[in-house]
Design an enzyme around this catalytic site. Sequence first.
Site, PDB file in Angstrom:
ATOM      1  N   GLU A  79      -4.666   0.655  -3.390  1.00 15.12           N
ATOM      2  CA  GLU A  79      -3.291   1.153  -3.426  1.00 15.12           C
ATOM      3  C   GLU A  79      -2.297  -0.001  -3.454  1.00 15.12           C
ATOM      4  OE1 GLU A  79      -3.545   5.518  -1.341  1.00 15.12           O
ATOM      5  OE2 GLU A  79      -3.116   3.804  -0.056  1.00 15.12           O
ATOM      6  N   ASP A 121      -7.428   0.836   0.685  1.00 14.78           N
ATOM      7  CA  ASP A 121      -6.085   0.346   1.028  1.00 14.78           C
ATOM      8  C   ASP A 121      -5.667  -0.735   0.040  1.00 14.78           C
ATOM      9  OD1 ASP A 121      -6.347   1.986   3.199  1.00 14.78           O
ATOM     10  OD2 ASP A 121      -6.627   0.380   4.673  1.00 14.78           O
ATOM     11  N   GLU A 148       0.845  -1.198   0.000  1.00 12.99           N
ATOM     12  CA  GLU A 148       0.000   0.000   0.000  1.00 12.99           C
ATOM     13  C   GLU A 148       0.885   1.254   0.000  1.00 12.99           C
ATOM     14  OE1 GLU A 148      -2.547   0.038   3.456  1.00 12.99           O
ATOM     15  OE2 GLU A 148      -3.020   2.142   3.094  1.00 12.99           O
ATOM     16  N   ASP A 200       0.656   3.671  -3.165  1.00 15.04           N
ATOM     17  CA  ASP A 200       0.242   5.051  -2.930  1.00 15.04           C
ATOM     18  C   ASP A 200       1.197   6.010  -3.645  1.00 15.04           C
ATOM     19  OD1 ASP A 200      -0.996   7.270  -1.159  1.00 15.04           O
ATOM     20  OD2 ASP A 200       1.119   7.354  -0.599  1.00 15.04           O
TER      21      ASP A 200
END
EC number: 3.1.26.3
Lengths: 241, 241
Positions: free
Chosen positions: B134, B131, B60, B64
């Site tokens: 990502e 979450d 994640e 991101d």
Amino acid sequence: MPVSRLYKLYLSPHRKYVRTLKNLLGFVPGNLSLYRLAFRHKSVAKSVKQGVKNSNERLEFLGDAVLGSVVAEVLFKMYPYKDEGFLTELRSKMVNRNNLNQLGRKLGFEQLVEYDNRMINATRQGSLMGDAFEALVGAVYLDKGYDFTKNFLINHIIKSHIDIHTLEQTETNFKSKLIEWCQRHGKDVLFEVAQNQDGESNKLFTVQVNIDGEVVGQGKEFSKKNAEKLAAEKACEALGI
Amino acid sequence: MPVSRLYKLYLSPHRKYVRTLKNLLGFVPGNLSLYRLAFRHKSVAKSVKQGVKNSNERLEFLGDAVLGSVVAEVLFKMYPYKDEGFLTELRSKMVNRNNLNQLGRKLGFEQLVEYDNRMINATRQGSLMGDAFEALVGAVYLDKGYDFTKNFLINHIIKSHIDIHTLEQTETNFKSKLIEWCQRHGKDVLFEVAQNQDGESNKLFTVQVNIDGEVVGQGKEFSKKNAEKLAAEKACEALGI
């Protein structure tokens, strides 16, 4: 050496600038105008359209993102057994404004960044270097693509100029950690200063960290800043960040 | 179709999972374990080493960053005459937790994300989807590289699921804008609630925005949240953000 590189380095009217960039970057740049733009602060930029200036600010936005992504991968692979909290924090330490400013200075950006020194005071001058560094990353990305930029950053910048292991040891900034965590999880964070005790010469400040309406940490200290720090640390502890 | 793809889709013991992923992603995944990891919430993860769990949290972190970088480039090129403040804000609107959660749900992640529903309440369940989204971006990146991930995100996600022009019109969040600006410029920001007027039933809250020790904006409202909003807006105005 391909003809186009030979031309750029030895014959073109821009050969001096090309050589300067080659010394700095370790490669011959393609689109020169991107690099010129990366080193142009808004104080010397002209309006191009609809109030937007041809300054390095847009490239800085792009470069900041590309840099963040490259550093994320470097740390992800370098620390296979560390959690995302550790990785986030170490990345912040690597790419914070202060470090990028120092990096820009080390790389000799003072000779390259164009700005109007009547409009920028001495303190601000330092921060132009970090901004220009991010903008340069944006320029390299647009000029050469992601993989090239990644290799450039790893081999030419990170390996030579950033001591990741030392940064790992430096003190944690709980406040940024908390703010980052809250932004990541879509929570509202508020540092509230409760009224300090009146009528005393040594004022004691109480700061409360309020997340989505709930107090999750509190700190009392003789300076507002330290009270805030302590409150942030307590909040991080309470939230297991 | 190359033999390895044929094998993966029709013969391998994981063919069902491969086909599910192919339907979701539009391509045949390479390293399946990365995708399994992307959909594994920490509530069902096992410790692997030194307390780190084999959950999607590290992916994640990586995803991101990659997502942020891809979206930065998309907006940079889509809006050549908008400044970096506009780009930063529009990106935040695109990749905020809420949007990513919705996106995950639209893509059918509820069938894919593994989590222990005894440990996660209904509100938290929603945020697992963002979450995981990502983390999925992180998995695609490690599996296929940056350019592939960029094309996947643009053609398969952004074009089909994100209405950038509508987001552009939605109301601005001055508080995030201010916090982001301060983080970017290495400044300390503090939202201070001054004592509200005592003894009144309709309490009026005063919030001051304090940046590096200086009050730059103030708001008075009947709720703390609104006072804060107003103060942030005033501060943005004062700083020309």
